[in-house]
Write a protein that holds these residues in place. Structure first.
Motif, PDB file in Angstrom:
ATOM      1  N   ALA A 274      17.713   8.778   7.307  1.00  0.00           N
ATOM      2  CA  ALA A 274      18.594   8.322   6.224  1.00  0.00           C
ATOM      3  C   ALA A 274      20.031   8.146   6.732  1.00  0.00           C
ATOM      4  N   LEU A 275      20.502   9.128   7.515  1.00  0.00           N
ATOM      5  CA  LEU A 275      21.872   9.029   8.041  1.00  0.00           C
ATOM      6  C   LEU A 275      21.994   7.879   9.040  1.00  0.00           C
ATOM      7  N   ALA A 276      20.941   7.692   9.840  1.00  0.00           N
ATOM      8  CA  ALA A 276      20.981   6.612  10.841  1.00  0.00           C
ATOM      9  C   ALA A 276      20.975   5.242  10.159  1.00  0.00           C
ATOM     10  N   LEU A 277      20.210   5.112   9.072  1.00  0.00           N
ATOM     11  CA  LEU A 277      20.194   3.841   8.321  1.00  0.00           C
ATOM     12  C   LEU A 277      21.581   3.580   7.727  1.00  0.00           C
ATOM     13  N   GLN A 278      22.157   4.645   7.186  1.00  0.00           N
ATOM     14  CA  GLN A 278      23.489   4.525   6.585  1.00  0.00           C
ATOM     15  C   GLN A 278      24.524   4.106   7.642  1.00  0.00           C
ATOM     16  N   ALA A 279      24.473   4.767   8.799  1.00  0.00           N
ATOM     17  CA  ALA A 279      25.430   4.442   9.868  1.00  0.00           C
ATOM     18  C   ALA A 279      25.185   3.043  10.433  1.00  0.00           C
ATOM     19  N   SER A 280      23.973   2.508  10.192  1.00  0.00           N
ATOM     20  CA  SER A 280      23.652   1.159  10.682  1.00  0.00           C
ATOM     21  C   SER A 280      23.926   0.092   9.613  1.00  0.00           C
ATOM     22  N   ASP A 281      24.472   0.543   8.449  1.00  0.00           N
ATOM     23  CA  ASP A 281      24.741  -0.385   7.327  1.00  0.00           C
ATOM     24  C   ASP A 281      23.483  -1.117   6.874  1.00  0.00           C
ATOM     25  N   ILE A 282      22.347  -0.415   6.885  1.00  0.00           N
ATOM     26  CA  ILE A 282      21.099  -1.025   6.399  1.00  0.00           C
ATOM     27  C   ILE A 282      20.732  -0.363   5.071  1.00  0.00           C
ATOM     28  N   GLU A 283      20.659  -1.153   4.006  1.00  0.00           N
ATOM     29  CA  GLU A 283      20.269  -0.608   2.692  1.00  0.00           C
ATOM     30  C   GLU A 283      18.772  -0.720   2.519  1.00  0.00           C
ATOM     31  N   VAL A 284      18.156   0.360   2.056  1.00  0.00           N
ATOM     32  CA  VAL A 284      16.690   0.383   1.968  1.00  0.00           C
ATOM     33  C   VAL A 284      16.220   0.926   0.627  1.00  0.00           C
ATOM     34  N   ARG A 285      14.949   0.688   0.323  1.00  0.00           N
ATOM     35  CA  ARG A 285      14.282   1.411  -0.763  1.00  0.00           C
ATOM     36  C   ARG A 285      12.931   1.869  -0.232  1.00  0.00           C
ATOM     37  N   TRP A 286      12.404   2.943  -0.844  1.00  0.00           N
ATOM     38  CA  TRP A 286      11.138   3.518  -0.367  1.00  0.00           C
ATOM     39  C   TRP A 286      10.039   3.221  -1.369  1.00  0.00           C
ATOM     40  N   GLU A 287       8.808   3.049  -0.900  1.00  0.00           N
ATOM     41  CA  GLU A 287       7.669   2.931  -1.809  1.00  0.00           C
ATOM     42  C   GLU A 287       6.470   3.635  -1.182  1.00  0.00           C
ATOM     43  N   GLY A 288       5.476   3.984  -2.013  1.00  0.00           N
ATOM     44  CA  GLY A 288       4.248   4.627  -1.529  1.00  0.00           C
ATOM     45  C   GLY A 288       4.440   6.113  -1.279  1.00  0.00           C
ATOM     46  N   GLU A 289       3.334   6.751  -0.861  1.00  0.00           N
ATOM     47  CA  GLU A 289       3.364   8.199  -0.625  1.00  0.00           C
ATOM     48  C   GLU A 289       2.593   8.562   0.627  1.00  0.00           C
ATOM     49  N   GLY A 290       2.910   9.718   1.184  1.00  0.00           N
ATOM     50  CA  GLY A 290       2.178  10.241   2.348  1.00  0.00           C
ATOM     51  C   GLY A 290       2.160   9.218   3.473  1.00  0.00           C
ATOM     52  N   ARG A 291       0.947   9.019   4.041  1.00  0.00           N
ATOM     53  CA  ARG A 291       0.857   8.117   5.194  1.00  0.00           C
ATOM     54  C   ARG A 291       1.030   6.655   4.798  1.00  0.00           C
ATOM     55  N   ASP A 292       1.008   6.357   3.470  1.00  0.00           N
ATOM     56  CA  ASP A 292       1.213   4.976   2.999  1.00  0.00           C
ATOM     57  C   ASP A 292       2.670   4.710   2.630  1.00  0.00           C
ATOM     58  N   GLU A 293       3.511   5.712   2.811  1.00  0.00           N
ATOM     59  CA  GLU A 293       4.920   5.522   2.458  1.00  0.00           C
ATOM     60  C   GLU A 293       5.556   4.488   3.386  1.00  0.00           C
ATOM     61  N   ARG A 294       6.430   3.658   2.810  1.00  0.00           N
ATOM     62  CA  ARG A 294       7.108   2.646   3.633  1.00  0.00           C
ATOM     63  C   ARG A 294       8.570   2.551   3.213  1.00  0.00           C
ATOM     64  N   CYS A 295       9.406   2.241   4.178  1.00  0.00           N
ATOM     65  CA  CYS A 295      10.819   2.056   3.922  1.00  0.00           C
ATOM     66  C   CYS A 295      11.094   0.554   4.049  1.00  0.00           C
ATOM     67  N   LEU A 296      11.590  -0.051   2.937  1.00  0.00           N
ATOM     68  CA  LEU A 296      11.756  -1.512   2.920  1.00  0.00           C
ATOM     69  C   LEU A 296      13.228  -1.883   2.961  1.00  0.00           C
ATOM     70  N   ASP A 297      13.519  -2.997   3.566  1.00  0.00           N
ATOM     71  CA  ASP A 297      14.865  -3.573   3.521  1.00  0.00           C
ATOM     72  C   ASP A 297      15.154  -3.921   2.060  1.00  0.00           C
ATOM     73  N   ALA A 298      16.239  -3.335   1.486  1.00  0.00           N
ATOM     74  CA  ALA A 298      16.502  -3.522   0.052  1.00  0.00           C
ATOM     75  C   ALA A 298      16.722  -4.997  -0.279  1.00  0.00           C
ATOM     76  N   ALA A 299      17.275  -5.747   0.640  1.00  0.00           N
ATOM     77  CA  ALA A 299      17.596  -7.152   0.354  1.00  0.00           C
ATOM     78  C   ALA A 299      16.367  -8.060   0.441  1.00  0.00           C
ATOM     79  N   THR A 300      15.539  -7.860   1.462  1.00  0.00           N
ATOM     80  CA  THR A 300      14.443  -8.815   1.723  1.00  0.00           C
ATOM     81  C   THR A 300      13.065  -8.271   1.348  1.00  0.00           C
ATOM     82  N   GLY A 301      12.946  -6.955   1.167  1.00  0.00           N
ATOM     83  CA  GLY A 301      11.644  -6.341   0.893  1.00  0.00           C
ATOM     84  C   GLY A 301      10.782  -6.206   2.144  1.00  0.00           C
ATOM     85  N   ARG A 302      11.337  -6.546   3.292  1.00  0.00           N
ATOM     86  CA  ARG A 302      10.597  -6.466   4.561  1.00  0.00           C
ATOM     87  C   ARG A 302      10.427  -4.990   4.961  1.00  0.00           C
TER      88      ARG A 302
END
Ligand code: NAP
Ligand code: F7E
Length: 360
Positions: A274-302
């Motif tokens: 989380a801190l590294a994403l913040q320091a990299s100026d990358i905004e994200v959102r999270w979806e899913g749980e456990g091994r299916d959890e993914r961190c997506l680019d907030a702007a593109t959904g990638r």
């Protein structure tokens, strides 16, 4: 990468003895580089042991600007005859054993090799000191991994060991044989129970550097995503530049001993990310749980970060947090670089390197 000059026979004992000599095994690793710099600053002649490979890479010494100030000698810890001859010839004032197969994940795949380098080879060094240089002060790089499934939080010098990997088990041997040579043969031998310490010079397989290097490559369009293992794993992470000062301080005490070196605070891999994403100026959102959890680019959904069970450990350590009261009291040691500053420094260094296309 510049050509590497290796001195087949160091002349440390042949030249003026006015300069004190320190021999550092594993000098091309993260800690080796920071320790070499500290020792040079303290006025030591630094001789660095390296194992021969087809392309020896002193990039860390170059990054710290000390490449030309460290004499490199061939010193593969598994070659006992070479260990004996090298220590007999140099008879260093200080000997720091930092060489190791240091990646816990690999230790599960290469347990015998890891045991030899991280455990048995410590005995080769101690035997060489005992035979040829009993005045040499010895430092053994022990680790919080020896506590493993720890029964007490935080861990101190008195906490029982319960290692959870062949790496931790081998290091327990290295630790106890160091203690034994101190007690049985009167050597000045210390063991540092160091908790995780990171830096821009960290190897690329370790999770912190994997994250900062991976995010830098994603920002520069060189990589799509980062695959990680257990995001809930927690570690007590400090900065390597701080921790090597504690190693040196141990060798300056009247007698060898054992010390925990740690910050006393733990964070999860998720916190680091989380801190590294913040320091990299990358905004994200999270979806899913456990091994299916993914961190997506907030702007593109990638997807930027996904979970790959390949990076889970067969056995994990529990909550490792160190209590360094003893080191603070006897060595006057304090960590100076906090967790957010460490993450920011690593993010910045990797982004600069990737932009400049520098290999590290
Ligand atoms: P590192 O970056 O992996 O460096 C280890 C060094 O050991 C490398 O330069 C490697 O050589 C060398 N080496 C490996 N096998 C060898 C052999 N057979 N003979 C001679 N040299 C050999 O590790 P580090 O992070 O600097 O850690 C230094 C020491 O502290 C290690 O003993 C590690 O187990 C211990 N430790 C580290 C941490 C940490 O969080 N960093 C915490 C506690 C303890 P190449 O350069 O040729 O690969
Ligand atoms: O893992 C989790 C992984 O490989 C830290 C060495 O210096 O410190 C280091 O060993 C945590 C583990 O370091 C990934 O499961 C999640 O729980 O960075 P690491 P380590 O195993 O703590 C000790 C003190 C030493 O002595 C060792 O020499 O992070 N984790 N996802 C991951 N770890 C890695 N490597 N890669 C992942 O993708």
């Amino acid at each position: 990468m510049t050509a590497v000059r290796i001195s087949p026979r160091s002349s440390a004992r042949q030249g003026s003895k006015s300069l004190r000599t320190a021999l550092v095994t594993g000098v091309l690793g993260q800690d080796g580089a920071y320790l070499a710099k500290t020792l040079l600053d303290e006025g030591y002649r630094v001789i660095g042991g390296i194992r021969r490979t087809s392309s020896v890479n002193p990039w860390r010494l170059e990054e710290l600007g000390i490449r030309d100030h460290v004499d490199l000698v061939p010193l593969d810890l598994l070659e006992q005859s070479n260990v004996q001859r090298t220590i007999g010839r140099i008879r260093p004032d200080l000997l720091f054993n930092l060489a190791a197969q240091s990646f816990v994940g690999t230790a599960f795949e290469e347990p015998v090799y890891t045991t030899m380098v991280d455990g048995v080879a410590v005995l080769y060094l101690l035997e060489a000191i005992r035979s040829h240089a009993p005045e040499t002060r010895f430092y053994q790089a022990s680790t919080s991994e020896m506590f493993g499934k720890a029964v007490v939080v935080p861990q101190t010098e008195d906490t029982p060991f319960h290692p959870r990997s062949p790496y931790g088990v081998a290091k327990v041997y290295g630790h106890w044989i160091t203690v034994n040579y101190r007690e049985a043969h009167g050597l000045h031998a210390s063991s540092g129970l160091l908790f995780n310490h990171e830096s821009p010079l960290r190897g690329i397989d370790f999770v912190t550097r994997k994250i900062t290097h991976g995010l830098a490559r994603i920002r520069c369009g060189l990589q799509d995503r980062l695959e990680l293992g257990n995001l809930e794993a927690r570690r007590d992470w400090g900065h390597a530049a701080d921790y090597v000062r504690a190693m040196y301080a141990m060798t300056q005490r009247p007698a060898g001993s054992t010390y925990v070196v740690a910050t006393g605070a733990d964070h999860s891999v998720r916190d680091f990310l989380a801190l590294a994403l913040q320091a990299s100026d990358i905004e994200v959102r999270w979806e899913g749980e456990g091994r299916d959890e993914r961190c997506l680019d907030a702007a593109t959904g990638r997807p930027l970060v996904t979970i790959n069970p390949r990076f889970y450990r067969p056995a994990e350590v529990d909550r490792l947090v160190g209590d360094s009261s003893r080191a603070k009291r006897d060595l006057g040691w304090q960590p100076t670089i906090g967790f957010p500053a460490l993450v920011e420094e690593m993010v910045r260094a990797d982004y600069d390197r990737v932009r400049r296309s520098v290999d590290a």
